[in-house]
Design a protein around this motif. Sequence first.
Motif, short mmCIF file in Angstrom:
data_model
loop_
_atom_site.label_atom_id
_atom_site.label_comp_id
_atom_site.label_asym_id
_atom_site.label_seq_id
_atom_site.Cartn_x
_atom_site.Cartn_y
_atom_site.Cartn_z
N ARG A 1 0.83 -1.20 0.00
CA ARG A 1 0.00 0.00 0.00
C ARG A 1 0.87 1.26 0.00
O ARG A 1 0.61 2.21 -0.75
CB ARG A 1 -0.92 0.01 1.22
N GLU B 1 2.02 5.10 -7.77
CA GLU B 1 0.86 4.95 -8.66
C GLU B 1 0.22 6.31 -8.97
O GLU B 1 0.00 7.12 -8.06
CB GLU B 1 -0.19 4.04 -8.01
N PRO B 2 -0.13 6.56 -10.23
CA PRO B 2 -0.89 7.77 -10.56
C PRO B 2 -2.24 7.79 -9.85
O PRO B 2 -2.72 8.85 -9.44
CB PRO B 2 -1.06 7.67 -12.08
N ASP B 3 -2.87 6.62 -9.68
CA ASP B 3 -4.15 6.50 -8.98
C ASP B 3 -4.03 5.30 -8.05
O ASP B 3 -4.11 4.15 -8.48
CB ASP B 3 -5.30 6.30 -9.97
N VAL B 4 -3.83 5.56 -6.74
CA VAL B 4 -3.57 4.49 -5.79
C VAL B 4 -4.76 3.54 -5.67
O VAL B 4 -4.60 2.36 -5.34
CB VAL B 4 -3.20 5.07 -4.41
N ASN B 5 -5.97 4.04 -5.95
CA ASN B 5 -7.16 3.20 -5.84
C ASN B 5 -7.41 2.37 -7.10
O ASN B 5 -8.28 1.50 -7.10
CB ASN B 5 -8.38 4.06 -5.53
N ASN B 6 -6.67 2.66 -8.15
CA ASN B 6 -6.77 1.89 -9.39
C ASN B 6 -5.36 1.65 -9.91
O ASN B 6 -4.95 2.21 -10.93
CB ASN B 6 -7.61 2.65 -10.41
N PRO B 7 -4.58 0.82 -9.19
CA PRO B 7 -3.15 0.68 -9.50
C PRO B 7 -2.90 0.14 -10.90
O PRO B 7 -3.58 -0.77 -11.37
CB PRO B 7 -2.65 -0.29 -8.43
N SER B 8 -1.89 0.72 -11.55
CA SER B 8 -1.52 0.28 -12.89
C SER B 8 -0.16 -0.42 -12.89
O SER B 8 0.13 -1.19 -13.81
CB SER B 8 -1.48 1.47 -13.85
N ARG C 1 2.47 1.77 -3.41
CA ARG C 1 1.46 2.27 -4.35
C ARG C 1 1.19 3.76 -4.14
O ARG C 1 1.03 4.52 -5.10
CB ARG C 1 0.16 1.48 -4.18
N GLU C 2 1.13 4.18 -2.89
CA GLU C 2 0.87 5.60 -2.60
C GLU C 2 1.97 6.49 -3.16
O GLU C 2 1.72 7.66 -3.49
CB GLU C 2 0.74 5.80 -1.09
#
Length: 237
Positions: A204, A211-218, A207-208
């Motif tokens: 987590r 990731e550009p969007d932590v709730n929608n990881p790419s 990812r924070e």
Amino acid sequence: MRYDCLIIDDEKMLADNTCEYFNMFDIKTKAVYGKSEAMDFLKDNDASLILLDINLGDGSGFELCKLIRETINVPILFVSARNTDDDKILALNIGGDDYIEKPYSLGVLLAKVKVILKRMAGTVVAGEAAKEQSGDYDDGHLKIDSVNRAVLVDGKVCKLTAIEVRLLTYMTENKNRLITKQELFDNVWNDRFTTDGTLNVHIRKIREEIEPDVNNPSYIVTVWKEGYRFVCMNEGK
């Protein structure tokens, strides 16, 4: 002076006993008993690993961890009698690498410390060898500098702990395939003490940061009940 381990705990007898036990097994260890004493010690000395209690007589271990993380990137293991999930999650989120509950077995704790110190020594050797290579990950957005053990996003250094940099590096080295949780335990932590909860918190945090969007990881995609897949994004840009 360099020490293998620094113990920061206001339970003086427990800290001294642990310190003496570690030194018996050639783990060069020093014990201090409060926040101020720890900060003074770290001004003139180095430690490869820190064992940190939460409740200190002159402050909070959480506060001290944040201060240490501003200048030092070594493994910090919280050691505390507090056993709530909230305490454990907070400890990992502010820069702790693991959480050990009191009372602990001196033998088990020593084994864990030895594994971490051995892993760190291996990382240093690998880092020296990497100077002759150019295998760092770089996709134009995310960059991993293995020599300096740093992760950058758009040129800005991410606030990740040593274990999180190691975790992300392993995932990029094994990109575009399923990486099971057990594989991560075996190859990143290299011990049997790590739990799913600890791994989840570190994932987590990574990812924070990346990731550009932590709730929608790419980048780090969860494979349900199995583990994770690191998806390569245009590496080599």
